[in-house]
Design an enzyme around this catalytic site. Sequence first.
Site, mmCIF file in Angstrom:
data_model
loop_
_atom_site.group_PDB
_atom_site.id
_atom_site.type_symbol
_atom_site.label_atom_id
_atom_site.label_comp_id
_atom_site.label_asym_id
_atom_site.label_seq_id
_atom_site.Cartn_x
_atom_site.Cartn_y
_atom_site.Cartn_z
ATOM 1 N N TYR A 67 15.237 30.765 7.708
ATOM 2 C CA TYR A 67 14.010 31.469 8.079
ATOM 3 C C TYR A 67 13.970 31.733 9.583
ATOM 4 O O TYR A 67 14.321 30.864 10.384
ATOM 5 C CB TYR A 67 12.778 30.629 7.710
ATOM 6 C CG TYR A 67 12.420 30.704 6.246
ATOM 7 C CD1 TYR A 67 12.020 31.908 5.659
ATOM 8 C CD2 TYR A 67 12.467 29.566 5.445
ATOM 9 C CE1 TYR A 67 11.681 31.970 4.315
ATOM 10 C CE2 TYR A 67 12.118 29.617 4.107
ATOM 11 C CZ TYR A 67 11.726 30.831 3.546
ATOM 12 O OH TYR A 67 11.386 30.889 2.231
ATOM 13 N N LYS B 29 0.839 -1.203 0.000
ATOM 14 C CA LYS B 29 0.000 0.000 0.000
ATOM 15 C C LYS B 29 0.876 1.256 0.000
ATOM 16 O O LYS B 29 2.085 1.178 0.295
ATOM 17 C CB LYS B 29 -0.913 -0.012 1.227
ATOM 18 C CG LYS B 29 -0.164 0.033 2.556
ATOM 19 C CD LYS B 29 -1.090 -0.235 3.737
ATOM 20 C CE LYS B 29 -0.318 -0.182 5.042
ATOM 21 N NZ LYS B 29 -1.151 -0.584 6.191
HETATM 22 C C1 LIG Z 1 -0.378 -1.546 6.867
HETATM 23 C C2 LIG Z 1 -0.955 -2.837 7.287
HETATM 24 C C3 LIG Z 1 -0.161 -3.990 7.338
HETATM 25 C C4 LIG Z 1 1.335 -3.938 7.212
HETATM 26 O O1 LIG Z 1 1.827 -3.404 8.412
HETATM 27 P P1 LIG Z 1 3.387 -3.302 8.714
HETATM 28 O O2 LIG Z 1 3.453 -2.885 10.129
HETATM 29 O O3 LIG Z 1 3.914 -2.254 7.796
HETATM 30 O O4 LIG Z 1 3.973 -4.626 8.448
HETATM 31 C C5 LIG Z 1 -0.777 -5.200 7.584
HETATM 32 N N1 LIG Z 1 -2.117 -5.271 7.817
HETATM 33 C C6 LIG Z 1 -2.902 -4.170 7.817
HETATM 34 C C7 LIG Z 1 -4.354 -4.311 8.096
HETATM 35 C C8 LIG Z 1 -2.349 -2.920 7.573
HETATM 36 O O5 LIG Z 1 -3.124 -1.830 7.596
#
Ligand SMILES: *Cc1c(COP(=O)(O)O)cnc(C)c1O
Length: 367
Positions: A260, A45
């Site tokens: 800044y 993702k």
């Molecule tokens: C993002 C996510 C993962 C992966 O999590 P990590 O901590 O990056 O391994 C797995 N399951 C769900 C439901 C998630 O939202």
Amino acid sequence: MHIFSQDDASARAGAWLTVSLKAIANNYDLVAGLGAGAECAAVVKADAYGLGAAQVAQALAGRGAGTFFVAHLDEGIALRAVLPQARIFVLHGFMPGCEGSMAAHGLIPVLNSLDQVRSWKRFCEQAGQAFPAALQFDSGMSRFGLSIEDLAERALFNGLNLQLVMSHLACADMPDSSANEMQRQRFVTMAAAFPGVPRSLAASSGIFLGPDYHFELIRPGAALYGIAPSEGRRVLAPVVSLDARIAQIRTIQAGDRVGYGLSWTAPKATRVATLGLGYADGFFRAQAGQASVWYGRTRLPVIGRVSMDSISVDMTEAPADLKAGDVLSVLGPQQDVDALARSAGTIGYEVLTALGSRFHRVYVPAG
Ligand SMILES: *Cc1c(COP(=O)(O)O)cnc(C)c1O
């Protein structure tokens, strides 16, 4: 005579991000080994946590990963174009009315509510085909998923083509938290209502809690990208390095001020380098006064405020002959994403996903 030079992107770049698909694939092998017996899916993702979902997913498919998770339908559609054969779960399910796109692209929705379950069932009945789906249970995090009470609607779940039941741990990065075992037990109880359906509870940190948490499928994201599963636990290979050229270097006098708000004042004559990356590239403004970059093994403090496109670096400890065009390391052997995150008061996940799209990118192939 060439008035217009034949330069390439890497020559033009003020900073470049090197993503090692090889390290990601090796991390996959390592994590998959921990979950021996369970299938190891890959979470890609948010554009594979900012590193490039297409490149990462192809590299992992090459290492044998067959199942992928994304958060949104559009991410799934994009991934489907890259991986025609893979099993792709969409964690957020679908917005009302989008069931058809889900099925058309061969994506598997994670159904998080009774409404989503009803919509998917209605859609499948109308289509005359039981398209695959997953169910998520809320085992204690109160974020996504069906509650225990929801499961009482037994008849509603009949006829679903369930590929997976899953839940998510809130405190897996804290191995001593009693919440982990509490959630695990709730998950087991809820999953028992769907005998024979593969179960998944562990994301990266959860995998490191041990085999009791693995069930039939593990779903690492962060671990693939080299983020530590819990504070100080350094078992995974770093996968990114970020290098920046000195854009300009100057010597300022005692009392001169930088950036800044003129928030940093030189205590003595100081060489100051300007690097061309800033908060628009994910170098957080909150890092002002905390962060460092590196020249070899020499730490160089970032001074003054972080601008949108630049940071200033105190070069006192660096060799005197460094000049514009020379390279400093932002992420590398001396400073990984977790370390840079600490200096910004955040976590490696946020640093990775914030790394901007402006860097020139170099991919090291998985081999
Ligand atoms: C993002 C996510 C993962 C992966 O999590 P990590 O901590 O990056 O391994 C797995 N399951 C769900 C439901 C998630 O939202």
